[in-house]
Design a protein around this motif. Structure first.
Motif: not given
Ligand SMILES: [Zn+2]
Length: 261
Positions: A181-194
């Motif tokens: 999803p976009d929140k992972v694609k657009e993040a600058d670094g690791p994202v905590e999965a929801d």
């Protein structure tokens, strides 16, 4: 530099180019589109055309028919020793058809029997009972840079994505990146999965759970290429010919530098 072919079905190909840089990737893309020579009809002499199509329209349609020859057997007209066209630099095709029915690409008879038509069923015109098309066409090698009818391929690339799950790189990076999803694609670094991230990506990531980290990193030395032939050439041929052309250009550049120093 390294090439890893992901899919190849003849006309379309996807490959990963590794240990390259954006300048080279762009040169390769542009060369595949604009500099790989292809054979196409350039001139049409209409002897008789009583079909419903204007001469110009008929000639245009014939010009867009992909033709395939072994490019090593032919010379670009600009590089040929002849003045006026010869069997080293052109192929003549004769089209003569009368009476009701479709006129198709395969009805054109070339002087070089080794010439192939990848799409022989392409319809050039429809004739009624008393109508006729009688013409001669000349096909030559040319490059997309000079005319769209000689364009070899549509080619594009993007940075190859690397996807990490809890810090570990996945094997199926491309699929995982596409599902992200976009929140992972657009993040600058690791994202905590929801819940949304798990829902979108669990197909691609084994054991993905909420609270895990997911990260996409794009590498500017690794590229995912997609090539679709729009000429008679196979996608694979277009890639290898483009690489030969780049090599020749570099050799010419090296000679020029040697001469200058
Ligand atoms: Zn010639």
């Amino acid at each position: 530099m390294d090439v890893d072919i992901r899919t190849d079905d003849g006309d379309r190909m996807e490959f990963v180019l590794e240990d390259a840089n954006p300048a080279f990737a762009n040169a390769l893309r542009r060369t595949m589109i604009a500099k790989v020579p292809t054979m196409a009809v350039e001139e049409v002499d209409i002897i008789n055309n009583t079909s419903g199509l204007f001469d110009e329209m008929l000639a245009h349609r014939i010009g867009m028919v992909p033709l395939r020859v072994d490019p090593d057997e032919y010379t670009l007209p600009s590089e040929c020793d002849c003045d006026d066209g010869c069997s080293d630099c052109q192929v003549e095709l004769v089209l003569k058809k009368e009476g009701e029915g479709s006129v198709e690409a395969r009805h054109m008879k070339p002087t070089d029997k080794s010439l192939e038509m990848p799409n022989p069923d392409t319809i050039l015109a429809e004739l009624l009972e008393d109508q006729e098309i009688d013409l001669e066409a000349r096909a030559v090698l040319g490059i997309g840079q000079d005319h769209a009818r000689h364009q070899a391929a549509n080619a594009s690339y993007r940075y190859y994505p690397v996807v990490r799950h809890n810090g570990d790189e996945l094997d199926n990076n491309v699929v995982a990146a596409r599902l992200a999803p976009d929140k992972v694609k657009e993040a600058d670094g690791p994202v905590e999965a929801d819940g949304d991230v798990v829902y979108a990506m669990d197909e691609a990531i084994d054991g993905l759970e909420e609270g895990d980290t997911v990260e996409i990193v794009e590498h500017d030395d690794k590229f995912l290429f997609s090539v679709e032939s729009v000429s008679g050439l196979k996608a694979r041929e277009i890639v290898t010919r483009a690489i030969d052309i780049i090599e020749d250009d570099l050799d010419a550049f090296e000679d020029a530098v040697d001469d200058a120093l």
